[in-house]
Design an enzyme around this catalytic site. Structure first.
Site, PDB file in Angstrom:
ATOM      1  N   HIS A  23      19.090  58.395  36.351  1.00  0.00           N
ATOM      2  CA  HIS A  23      19.457  60.057  37.771  1.00  0.00           C
ATOM      3  C   HIS A  23      17.777  59.210  38.604  1.00  0.00           C
ATOM      4  O   HIS A  23      17.101  59.274  38.330  1.00  0.00           O
ATOM      5  CB  HIS A  23      18.459  61.143  36.907  1.00  0.00           C
ATOM      6  CG  HIS A  23      19.029  62.101  37.892  1.00  0.00           C
ATOM      7  ND1 HIS A  23      17.882  62.889  38.340  1.00  0.00           N
ATOM      8  CD2 HIS A  23      20.305  62.924  38.125  1.00  0.00           C
ATOM      9  CE1 HIS A  23      18.683  63.489  39.165  1.00  0.00           C
ATOM     10  NE2 HIS A  23      19.633  64.000  38.859  1.00  0.00           N
ATOM     11  N   GLU A  41      25.199  61.063  43.665  1.00  0.00           N
ATOM     12  CA  GLU A  41      23.998  61.950  43.862  1.00  0.00           C
ATOM     13  C   GLU A  41      23.101  61.578  45.221  1.00  0.00           C
ATOM     14  O   GLU A  41      21.817  60.806  45.173  1.00  0.00           O
ATOM     15  CB  GLU A  41      23.081  62.456  42.599  1.00  0.00           C
ATOM     16  CG  GLU A  41      24.254  63.025  41.506  1.00  0.00           C
ATOM     17  CD  GLU A  41      22.862  63.839  40.306  1.00  0.00           C
ATOM     18  OE1 GLU A  41      23.875  65.224  40.038  1.00  0.00           O
ATOM     19  OE2 GLU A  41      22.283  63.376  40.553  1.00  0.00           O
TER      20      GLU A  41
HETATM   21  P1  13P Z   1      21.581  69.832  42.560  1.00  0.00           P
HETATM   22  O1  13P Z   1      22.229  70.992  42.143  1.00  0.00           O
HETATM   23  O2  13P Z   1      19.530  71.290  41.800  1.00  0.00           O
HETATM   24  O3  13P Z   1      20.685  69.705  43.826  1.00  0.00           O
HETATM   25  O4  13P Z   1      20.450  69.066  40.746  1.00  0.00           O
HETATM   26  C1  13P Z   1      21.435  68.037  41.106  1.00  0.00           C
HETATM   27  C2  13P Z   1      21.410  66.993  40.435  1.00  0.00           C
HETATM   28  O5  13P Z   1      20.308  66.865  40.431  1.00  0.00           O
HETATM   29  C3  13P Z   1      21.894  66.903  38.766  1.00  0.00           C
HETATM   30  O6  13P Z   1      21.786  65.525  38.247  1.00  0.00           O
END
Ligand code: 13P
Length: 248
Positions: A90, A162
Site C-alpha cells: 500500500h 490507488e
Molecule cells: P481513502 O478512501 O480514504 O482515500 O483511502 C484509500 C485507500 O488508501 C485504500 O487503501
C-alpha cells in the site's frame, strides 16, 4: 461478483470493530459481492468467524516463512488468524515503511505459498503525475513484480490502482482515468504472463471513493471493484457503497 474491500488503516478498537460488524453482518447484499475487510491485526480475533460472508485480510505481511523477524507476521500466521487476503505495498507502507516493488514480489510469493490472495497496490504520486510519468511508474511497479515472480502467477492476484494523489484527498480519479490505468495493468500482465493469467486478474480502484462515486467506477468494464479507506469506517456509508455496487 464485484469486489468491495475496506481498508481500515490504523483505526478502530476491538469494540468499534465489533460494532461495525454487527451493523453489517446480516445484510443480504453481502451475498452479491466479494466483501473483504482489512482491519488492524489487533481486531482480527474478535471479527473472525462472526460473519461467513465477509472475507478478512491483513494490511501487510512479512515475506519470510518464520524466524527471527521482530515485528513481522507471516502469511501462514495470517491464515491461522482467519485471513484469506493481505494488502501488499500500500502507498502508506511504501512511504512510511520504505517498501519497494522487490519486497512486494516476495510478499506476494509468500502469500501464494500460504494460499492467501494478495491485493497488490500500485499508483503514481502527484509529482510523477504532473511530470507525465504516471503511466511509466505504474508499468514499472507491475513489471518489476512480475519479473521477480518469473512472469508466472502462482495464485490469484488482485491489483488495486490507488493513485497517491487521490488517497485521502477527497478528489478521486475519474472513472475514465481509473479505467485507463486498469487497461495498462491488464495489458502488462497479458504480455508477461499470457491470456489465462490476465483473465484471472481482478482490478480495483482506490482513492477517495464514496457512495456517490461507486456507480461511475462500476460502469467501467475493466474495474472489478473498489478498495475503500475512510468511507469504509462508518458502516452506513460502507453499506451504501455495497448497495450501489450490487445494484450496478
Ligand atoms: P481513502 O478512501 O480514504 O482515500 O483511502 C484509500 C485507500 O488508501 C485504500 O487503501
Amino acid at each position: 461478483m464485484p469486489i468491495l474491500a475496506a481498508n481500515w488503516k490504523m483505526y478502530k478498537t476491538i469494540a468499534e470493530a465489533q460494532a461495525w460488524l454487527d451493523a453489517v453482518a446480516d445484510r443480504p447484499a453481502l451475498e452479491r459481492a466479494e466483501v473483504v475487510v482489512f482491519p488492524p491485526l489487533t481486531t482480527l480475533h474478535a471479527l473472525r468467524g462472526r460473519c461467513q460472508r465477509l472475507g478478512l485480510g491483513a494490511q501487510d505481511v512479512g515475506w519470510a516463512e518464520q524466524g527471527a523477524f521482530t515485528g513481522m507476521v507471516s502469511a501462514a500466521q495470517l491464515r491461522d488468524a482467519g485471513c484469506g487476503y493481505a494488502l501488499v505495498a500500500h502507498s502508506e507502507r511504501r512511504r512510511y515503511a520504505c517498501e519497494d516493488d522487490q519486497a512486494a514480489a516476495r510478499k506476494i510469493a509468500a502469500l501464494w505459498q500460504a494460499g492467501l490472495t494478495p491485493v497488490y497496490c500500485v499508483g503514481e504520486d502527484a509529482a510523477e503525475r504532473e511530470a507525465g510519468l504516471g503511466e511509466a511508474r505504474l508499468q514499472t511497479q507491475v513489471e518489476t513484480v512480475l519479473t521477480a515472480l518469473s512472469n508466472e502467477l502462482g495464485g490469484r492476484l488482485v491489483i488495486a490502482y490507488e493513485p497517491v494523489w487521490a488517497i485521502g484527498s477527497g478528489a478521486p480519479a475519474t472513472p475514465a482515468q481509473a479505467s485507463d490505468a486498469a487497461a495498462l495493468i491488464r495489458k502488462t500482465v497479458l504480455s508477461r504472463c499470457g491470456a489465462a493469467a490476465a483473465a484471472r486478474l481482478s482490478l480495483l480502484y482506490g482513492g477517495s471513493t464514496s457512495p456517490e462515486t461507486v456507480r461511475g467506477f462500476m460502469a467501467e468494464p475493466l474495474i472489478d471493484g473498489l478498495l475503500v479507506g475512510s468511507a469504509s469506517l462508518d458502516p452506513n456509508s460502507f453499506l451504501a457503497m455495497l448497495e450501489v455496487m450490487v445494484d450496478a
